[in-house]
Enzyme design. Structure first.
Site, PDB file in Angstrom:
ATOM      1  N   PHE A   1       0.855  -1.189   0.000  1.00 37.24           N
ATOM      2  CA  PHE A   1       0.000   0.000   0.000  1.00 37.24           C
ATOM      3  C   PHE A   1       0.888   1.235   0.000  1.00 37.24           C
ATOM      4  CE2 PHE A   1      -2.329   3.483   1.947  1.00 37.24           C
ATOM      5  CZ  PHE A   1      -3.504   3.458   1.223  1.00 37.24           C
TER       6      PHE A   1
ATOM      7  N   ASP B   1       9.373   2.426   1.121  1.00 33.27           N
ATOM      8  CA  ASP B   1       8.297   3.236   1.691  1.00 33.27           C
ATOM      9  C   ASP B   1       8.264   2.965   3.198  1.00 33.27           C
ATOM     10  OD1 ASP B   1       5.847   4.001   2.742  1.00 33.27           O
ATOM     11  OD2 ASP B   1       4.712   3.498   0.951  1.00 33.27           O
TER      12      ASP B   1
ATOM     13  N   LYS C   1       3.456  10.084   8.264  1.00 35.92           N
ATOM     14  CA  LYS C   1       2.797   9.612   9.489  1.00 35.92           C
ATOM     15  C   LYS C   1       3.450  10.186  10.754  1.00 35.92           C
ATOM     16  CE  LYS C   1       0.434   5.555   7.681  1.00 35.92           C
ATOM     17  NZ  LYS C   1      -0.979   5.739   7.973  1.00 35.92           N
TER      18      LYS C   1
HETATM   19  N1  PLP Z   1       2.564   4.266   2.399  1.00 36.37           N
HETATM   20  C1  PLP Z   1       2.267   3.499   3.442  1.00 36.37           C
HETATM   21  C2  PLP Z   1       3.150   2.344   3.784  1.00 36.37           C
HETATM   22  C3  PLP Z   1       1.139   3.766   4.225  1.00 36.37           C
HETATM   23  O1  PLP Z   1       0.850   2.989   5.268  1.00 36.37           O
HETATM   24  C4  PLP Z   1       0.328   4.874   3.875  1.00 36.37           C
HETATM   25  C5  PLP Z   1      -0.880   5.175   4.645  1.00 36.37           C
HETATM   26  O2  PLP Z   1      -1.442   4.364   5.345  1.00 36.37           O
HETATM   27  C6  PLP Z   1       0.684   5.644   2.773  1.00 36.37           C
HETATM   28  C7  PLP Z   1       1.806   5.315   2.049  1.00 36.37           C
HETATM   29  C8  PLP Z   1      -0.150   6.820   2.359  1.00 36.37           C
HETATM   30  O3  PLP Z   1       0.022   7.865   3.256  1.00 36.37           O
HETATM   31  P1  PLP Z   1      -1.051   9.060   3.321  1.00 36.37           P
HETATM   32  O4  PLP Z   1      -2.324   8.460   3.796  1.00 36.37           O
HETATM   33  O5  PLP Z   1      -0.447  10.038   4.276  1.00 36.37           O
HETATM   34  O6  PLP Z   1      -1.168   9.617   1.950  1.00 36.37           O
END
Ligand code: PLP
Length: 395
Positions: free
Chosen positions: A139, A223, A252
Site C-alpha cells: 500500500f 516506503d 505519518k
Molecule cells: N505508504 C504506506 C506504507 C502507508 O501505510 C500509507 C498510509 O497508510 C501511505 C503510504 C499513504 O500515506 P497518506 O495516507 O499520508 O497519503
C-alpha cells in the site's frame, strides 16, 4: 447545554463525503496513550492514529515546539528558507543513508515524489525508464501515482486508467527478483506491509532485491511511511535489512500529529529534481517541521531509547505469553510495535466493535485481522490492559 456525540454525528455527518466510517463517538481530547470522547469515556489508543501518534497524544515536547513556532512563523512557502525545515533536513540526513530531503505533506505525496524522481533520474541520463515494480499486498497511497503502485483491486478499479508502467510481483518471493531488468526505473516496497496486515519483508528477499537493483541500475525505493520513527525496531524501517535503499519516503509519525511527508535520497539521484522540476506549496511548513524536530529530540534521547527497547521486549513477551494463546487467534505477526492478528471468525466487525466498546482502540483489516500499533510511550500495565481486554472479548 452539553452537546452529545450522537446528536453531532447525526447533524454533521451528511456534510461529509461518505468515504470514511468513523467510530460512533466524537473525540474531545487525548493525552499519552489515551483518547477521550465528548461524554468523557476513556479509550486506550493502540491504533495510534494509524501509526502517527508514536509518542502518544499531545506529547508535551511536541505541543511546546508547535506553540513556540506558531508565535513566530506559520508559513512562508519554498520561496524562502525557514529554520525548522533546514534543521530537520540536516538531521534526517545525519540519521539516515541520505544526502538530500524533499518535504511534502503526506505519505502519498512523498511516494509521488519518489516515483517522479526515479523517472526523472533516467530521463536526465537520456535513457528514459518508466517501469516500476511494486508488490502484491503493498500500500503506497491514494493519489494516482501512489495508487498505481498499490495492488489492491478494490482501491484501483473505479479509478482507471491509472498511471501506466506499474507491474506487480509476489511479496517475499524470489520470482520478483528475476522480473527486474534494465527497463525498470524503480522497485518500491514497504519494510513491513502494514495495511495488508503486518507482513514483514524477509531480510534475504530485500538483500536480493538490492543486489538485483544494483545489477540493473534500478532504484530501490523503500516506503517507510508506516514503519518509520521507531514503529519497528529501528528509526527508519529500512534499517532492519542491513542495506541502503536509493530513496525512502516518510510521513505519518514524522510530524508528531501534523501533516508532513519527506522523501530522502542520495545527491546523485536527488539532483535530478533541479529548480522547478517538482514542488508543493506547504512542503517543509515551519510548524510541521518544528513538531518533527521535537519528535526527533525525543526519539534520539538515550533514556527514551532504553524505555522504548524495554517496551518492545515487554510487548513481544505479552503477545506470545497472553495473546497468542487466546481462543480464536489463528496466527499473528509481530515486528517491533506492529502486531497483526488473524482471527478465526467469519467477520471481524463485531469483535472489533466489542473491543472498542470495552475502551480499547485498534484497527481492523478486513475480513478477519486486527492491526495493533501501541504508542512508543505505552506503560507495561497498558500492554496488559490491552491483552486482558482482548482476552475478555475473545473468550
Ligand atoms: N505508504 C504506506 C506504507 C502507508 O501505510 C500509507 C498510509 O497508510 C501511505 C503510504 C499513504 O500515506 P497518506 O495516507 O499520508 O497519503
Amino acid at each position: 447545554m452539553q452537546l452529545k456525540s450522537s446528536d453531532l454525528i447525526e447533524s454533521c455527518s451528511p456534510f461529509f463525503t461518505p468515504n470514511y466510517h468513523p467510530a460512533n463517538f466524537v473525540l474531545s481530547h487525548g493525552s499519552g496513550s489515551y483518547l477521550y470522547d465528548m461524554e468523557g469515556k476513556e479509550y486506550l489508543d493502540f491504533s495510534s492514529g494509524i501509526a502517527v501518534n508514536n509518542l502518544g497524544h499531545c506529547h508535551p515536547r511536541i505541543v511546546e515546539a508547535i506553540k513556540d513556532q506558531t508565535s513566530k512563523l506559520l508559513h512562508c512557502s519554498n520561496l524562502f528558507w525557514n529554520f525548522p525545515a533546514m534543521k530537520l533536513a540536516k538531521r534526517l540526513c545525519e540519521l539516515s543513508f541520505a544526502d538530500q530531503v524533499l518535504f511534502l505533506n503526506s505519505g502519498s505525496e512523498a511516494n509521488e515524489a519518489a516515483l517522479k524522481l526515479a523517472r526523472k533520474y533516467f530521463f536526465d541520463q537520456g535513457k528514459p525508464r518508466s517501469k516500476v515494480l511494486a508488490f502484491e499486498g503493498g500500500f503506497h497511497g491514494r493519489t494516482m501515482g501512489s495508487l498505481s503502485a498499490t495492488a489492491k483491486k478494490a482501491f484501483r478499479e473505479p479509478f482507471g486508467p491509472l498511471v501506466p508502467g506499474f507491474e506487480f510481483a509476489k511479496f517475499n518471493d524470489e520470482s520478483a527478483i528475476s522480473k527486474i531488468d534494465k527497463t525498470f526505473a524503480a522497485v518500491i516496497l514497504e519494510p513491513v506491509q502494514g495495511e495488508a496486515g503486518v507482513y514483514p519483508a524477509d531480510e534475504e528477499f530485500v538483500r536480493n532485491l538490492r543486489k538485483r537493483c544494483n545489477e540493473t541500475s534500478t532504484l530501490l525505493i523503500m516506503d517507510c511511511i508506516q514503519t518509520g520513527m521507531y514503529r519497528t525496531d529501528c528509526l527508519f524501517g529500512y534499517e532492519s535489512f542491513g542495506i541502503e535503499p536509493d530513496i525512502i519516503t516518510l510521513s505519518k509519525a514524522l510530524g508528531g500529529g501534523l501533516p508532513l511527508g519527506a522523501m530522502l535520497t542520495k545527491k546523485e539521484i536527488g539532483n535530478s529534481f533541479n529548480v522547478g522540476a517538482h514542488g508543493t506549496t506547504f512542503g517543509g511548513n515551519p510548524v510541521a517541521a518544528a513538531a518533527a524536530n521535537a519528535v526527533l529530540d525525543v526519539l534520539t534521547d538515550n533514556r527514551f531509547d532504553d524505555e522504548r527497547r524495554r517496551l518492545v521486549h515487554d510487548f513481544g513477551k505479552i503477545v506470545y505469553e497472553k495473546i497468542s494463546k487466546l481462543p480464536k487467534v489463528k496466527s499473528l505477526r509481530l515486528k517491533g510495535l506492529m502486531l497483526g492478528i488473524d482471527l478465526d471468525v467469519e467477520d471481524i466487525t463485531p469483535v472489533f466493535r466489542k473491543i472498542r466498546d470495552n475502551g480499547i482502540l485498534v484497527t481492523r483489516i478486513a475480513p478477519r485481522s486486527l492491526r495493533v500499533l501501541p504508542p512508543l510511550i505505552a506503560a507495561e500495565r497498558e500492554l496488559h490492559f490491552f491483552a486482558d481486554g482482548l482476552s475478555t472479548v475473545l473468550n
